[in-house]
Motif scaffolding. Sequence first.
Motif, PDB file in Angstrom:
ATOM      1  N   UNK A  15      27.274   1.405 -14.386  1.00  0.00           N
ATOM      2  CA  UNK A  15      27.738   0.583 -15.506  1.00  0.00           C
ATOM      3  C   UNK A  15      29.243   0.791 -15.656  1.00  0.00           C
ATOM      4  N   UNK A  16      30.046   0.289 -14.706  1.00  0.00           N
ATOM      5  CA  UNK A  16      31.482   0.596 -14.725  1.00  0.00           C
ATOM      6  C   UNK A  16      32.223  -0.056 -15.888  1.00  0.00           C
ATOM      7  N   UNK A  43      31.058  -5.880 -16.136  1.00  0.00           N
ATOM      8  CA  UNK A  43      29.665  -6.189 -16.452  1.00  0.00           C
ATOM      9  C   UNK A  43      29.538  -7.460 -17.286  1.00  0.00           C
ATOM     10  N   UNK A  44      30.620  -7.907 -17.894  1.00  0.00           N
ATOM     11  CA  UNK A  44      30.596  -9.131 -18.694  1.00  0.00           C
ATOM     12  C   UNK A  44      30.733 -10.357 -17.793  1.00  0.00           C
ATOM     13  N   UNK A  46      32.167 -13.809 -16.219  1.00  0.00           N
ATOM     14  CA  UNK A  46      33.548 -14.110 -15.855  1.00  0.00           C
ATOM     15  C   UNK A  46      34.260 -15.000 -16.869  1.00  0.00           C
ATOM     16  N   UNK A  47      33.514 -15.792 -17.628  1.00  0.00           N
ATOM     17  CA  UNK A  47      34.153 -16.664 -18.608  1.00  0.00           C
ATOM     18  C   UNK A  47      34.285 -16.001 -19.976  1.00  0.00           C
ATOM     19  N   UNK A  48      33.817 -14.770 -20.124  1.00  0.00           N
ATOM     20  CA  UNK A  48      33.924 -14.040 -21.384  1.00  0.00           C
ATOM     21  C   UNK A  48      35.374 -13.581 -21.571  1.00  0.00           C
ATOM     22  N   UNK A  49      35.929 -13.842 -22.756  1.00  0.00           N
ATOM     23  CA  UNK A  49      37.331 -13.482 -22.975  1.00  0.00           C
ATOM     24  C   UNK A  49      37.539 -11.993 -23.180  1.00  0.00           C
ATOM     25  N   UNK A  50      36.486 -11.222 -23.395  1.00  0.00           N
ATOM     26  CA  UNK A  50      36.598  -9.771 -23.534  1.00  0.00           C
ATOM     27  C   UNK A  50      36.489  -9.046 -22.199  1.00  0.00           C
ATOM     28  N   UNK A  51      36.282  -9.778 -21.101  1.00  0.00           N
ATOM     29  CA  UNK A  51      36.154  -9.157 -19.779  1.00  0.00           C
ATOM     30  C   UNK A  51      37.451  -8.440 -19.384  1.00  0.00           C
ATOM     31  N   UNK A  52      38.576  -9.115 -19.515  1.00  0.00           N
ATOM     32  CA  UNK A  52      39.880  -8.517 -19.225  1.00  0.00           C
ATOM     33  C   UNK A  52      40.729  -8.631 -20.477  1.00  0.00           C
ATOM     34  N   UNK A  53      41.156  -7.488 -20.992  1.00  0.00           N
ATOM     35  CA  UNK A  53      42.011  -7.443 -22.177  1.00  0.00           C
ATOM     36  C   UNK A  53      43.284  -6.705 -21.785  1.00  0.00           C
ATOM     37  N   UNK A  54      44.433  -7.370 -21.937  1.00  0.00           N
ATOM     38  CA  UNK A  54      45.723  -6.774 -21.573  1.00  0.00           C
ATOM     39  C   UNK A  54      46.683  -6.845 -22.753  1.00  0.00           C
TER      40      UNK A  54
END
Length: 121
Positions: A15-16, A43-44, A46-54
Amino acid sequence: MSLKIRLARGGSKKRPYYHVVVADARSPRDGRFIATVGSWNPMLAKDNEQRVVLDAEAIKAWVAKGAQPTDRVLRFMAEAGIAERDARSNPTKAQPGKKAVERAKEKAAKAAEAAEAAAAE
């Protein structure tokens, strides 16, 4: 001291979860870091906006100080519009092979014949 903007793995087994961190290039992957500037949860969806947060402002500040992003982090930055990423040299990699193209043509021909038969009835 050479700085890298890179991923540090967290989460449990299978569960990385990754933190985007600024660290000394000589420190271990999950070791000591200077600042956390984002996160990535593969794990989310690809269209989830919380997948990559910068944190764009912090990343820009660290790049101005000389930090070099790794390839994966540079991809995330390019998607967010923070940095430019050069195009790769293999543009035909994602194209299907010869047999796959032939199978697709056969499938399309069968579908067209079935549509004609259904229209003729």
